[in-house]
Design an enzyme around this catalytic site. Structure first.
Site, PDB file in Angstrom:
ATOM      1  N   HIS A  54      26.521 -21.100-129.016  1.00  0.00           N
ATOM      2  CA  HIS A  54      25.142 -21.602-129.046  1.00  0.00           C
ATOM      3  C   HIS A  54      25.004 -22.966-128.360  1.00  0.00           C
ATOM      4  O   HIS A  54      23.937 -23.307-127.876  1.00  0.00           O
ATOM      5  CB  HIS A  54      24.642 -21.689-130.500  1.00  0.00           C
ATOM      6  CG  HIS A  54      24.608 -20.334-131.139  1.00  0.00           C
ATOM      7  ND1 HIS A  54      23.459 -19.630-131.324  1.00  0.00           N
ATOM      8  CD2 HIS A  54      25.621 -19.524-131.558  1.00  0.00           C
ATOM      9  CE1 HIS A  54      23.757 -18.442-131.853  1.00  0.00           C
ATOM     10  NE2 HIS A  54      25.062 -18.356-132.006  1.00  0.00           N
ATOM     11  N   HIS A 103      22.470 -24.209-134.521  1.00  0.00           N
ATOM     12  CA  HIS A 103      23.697 -24.512-135.279  1.00  0.00           C
ATOM     13  C   HIS A 103      24.835 -24.789-134.310  1.00  0.00           C
ATOM     14  O   HIS A 103      24.674 -24.664-133.101  1.00  0.00           O
ATOM     15  CB  HIS A 103      24.025 -23.410-136.277  1.00  0.00           C
ATOM     16  CG  HIS A 103      24.398 -22.074-135.688  1.00  0.00           C
ATOM     17  ND1 HIS A 103      23.517 -21.315-134.966  1.00  0.00           N
ATOM     18  CD2 HIS A 103      25.564 -21.378-135.708  1.00  0.00           C
ATOM     19  CE1 HIS A 103      24.119 -20.191-134.590  1.00  0.00           C
ATOM     20  NE2 HIS A 103      25.367 -20.208-135.014  1.00  0.00           N
ATOM     21  N   HIS A 143      21.289 -12.986-130.899  1.00  0.00           N
ATOM     22  CA  HIS A 143      22.217 -11.913-130.507  1.00  0.00           C
ATOM     23  C   HIS A 143      21.504 -10.564-130.446  1.00  0.00           C
ATOM     24  O   HIS A 143      20.610 -10.282-131.248  1.00  0.00           O
ATOM     25  CB  HIS A 143      23.382 -11.791-131.506  1.00  0.00           C
ATOM     26  CG  HIS A 143      24.334 -12.942-131.474  1.00  0.00           C
ATOM     27  ND1 HIS A 143      25.422 -12.988-130.634  1.00  0.00           N
ATOM     28  CD2 HIS A 143      24.359 -14.093-132.178  1.00  0.00           C
ATOM     29  CE1 HIS A 143      26.084 -14.124-130.830  1.00  0.00           C
ATOM     30  NE2 HIS A 143      25.455 -14.821-131.763  1.00  0.00           N
TER      31      HIS A 143
HETATM   32 FE    FE Z   1      26.168 -16.727-132.522  1.00  0.00          FE
HETATM   33 ZN    ZN Z   2      26.752 -18.562-135.179  1.00  0.00          ZN
END
Ligand code: FE
Ligand code: ZN
Length: 247
Positions: free
Chosen positions: A64, A59, A176
């Site tokens: 990211h 995403h 994460h």
């Molecule tokens: Fe994230």
């Molecule tokens: Zn995110």
């Protein structure tokens, strides 16, 4: 279908506060998932003589995609694979994909699965092998799930259903390291849950050894992840709203 052998594996690079960049590699080449930063990835790939074949983007959030531009400078032929719906927010993509698309990376089949909720176009990558692998980004975490920023609770609930339908021996690689705080929250909701208590002990041990607590097995996640265990939208919505306001 070939399984993983000792020359083909996935390692996690911890960056920022709690991000994990996954590097899936074989002898000569690598695929990097959600590079928040470039420098640690460049260092790792060069130290191990690895060519960068592809970058997978789940995403558009900056933690990211932040390292992608610099990685393209180092490896100009790299495939940057992202959702066709994110040509504006992930502008450097050069291989645009949709739900259900199949790719061939490092000689393995990888399927794109759209998992909307955290964003309106979030995708996951499912690697079909003896031990299946799911790069899930910020949709599912160990003992938790992503915040619903752009989609609806219903969309996120349906995305979790898609994950639940995958083979139970799938290893889930999220972006994460949130496992411990997720477990503490879950124990607030279900204080007597023995699976949660057991998992917390395991996770605290790994943290004390400075090890990652992820990936996790889908079969195990089904026991400890309250969001995956929610069997209707009402329960899921209660949990998500509760977690959003939990401190
Ligand atoms: Fe994230
Ligand atoms: Zn995110």
């Amino acid at each position: 279908m070939m399984g993983f052998n000792k020359d083909q594996k996935i390692i996690g690079i911890r960056v920022l506060k709690d991000n994990v960049i996954w590097v899936w590699k074989n002898d000569n080449s690598a695929v990097v998932v959600d590079p928040a930063l470039s420098q640690p990835v460049i260092e790792y790939l060069k130290a191990n003589n690895l060519d960068l074949e592809a970058i997978l983007q789940t995403h558009h959030h900056s933690d990211h995609i932040g390292g992608t531009r610099e990685l393209i400078k180092e490896w100009p032929n790299v495939k940057v694979i992202a959702s066709v719906k994110e040509k504006n927010r992930i502008p450097f993509q050069n291989l645009s994909v949709s739900d259900g698309d199949k790719l061939r990376l490092l000689n393995k089949e990888v399927q794109v699965i759209e998992v909307i909720g955290h964003t309106i176009s979030h995708i996951a990558f499912h690697l079909n092998s003896e031990v299946p692998v799911l790069f899930i980004g910020d949709t599912l975490f160990s003992a938790g799930c992503g915040r619903v920023f752009e989609g609806t609770y219903n969309q996120m609930y349906n995305s979790l259903k898609k994950i639940k339908s995958l083979p139970k021996n799938t290893l889930i690689y999220c972006a994460h390291e949130y496992t411990k705080s997720n477990l503490l929250w879950a124990l607030d909701i279900e204080p007597e849950n023995k699976n949660l208590k057991k998992k917390l002990i395991e996770v605290e041990k790994k943290i004390s050894l400075e090890e990652l607590t992820i990936p996790s097995l889908l079969k195990e996640e089904m026991k400890i992840n309250l969001f995956l265990r929610a069997d209707n939208l009402k329960r899921f919505s209660f949990l998500r709203a509760n977690k959003d306001s939990w401190v």
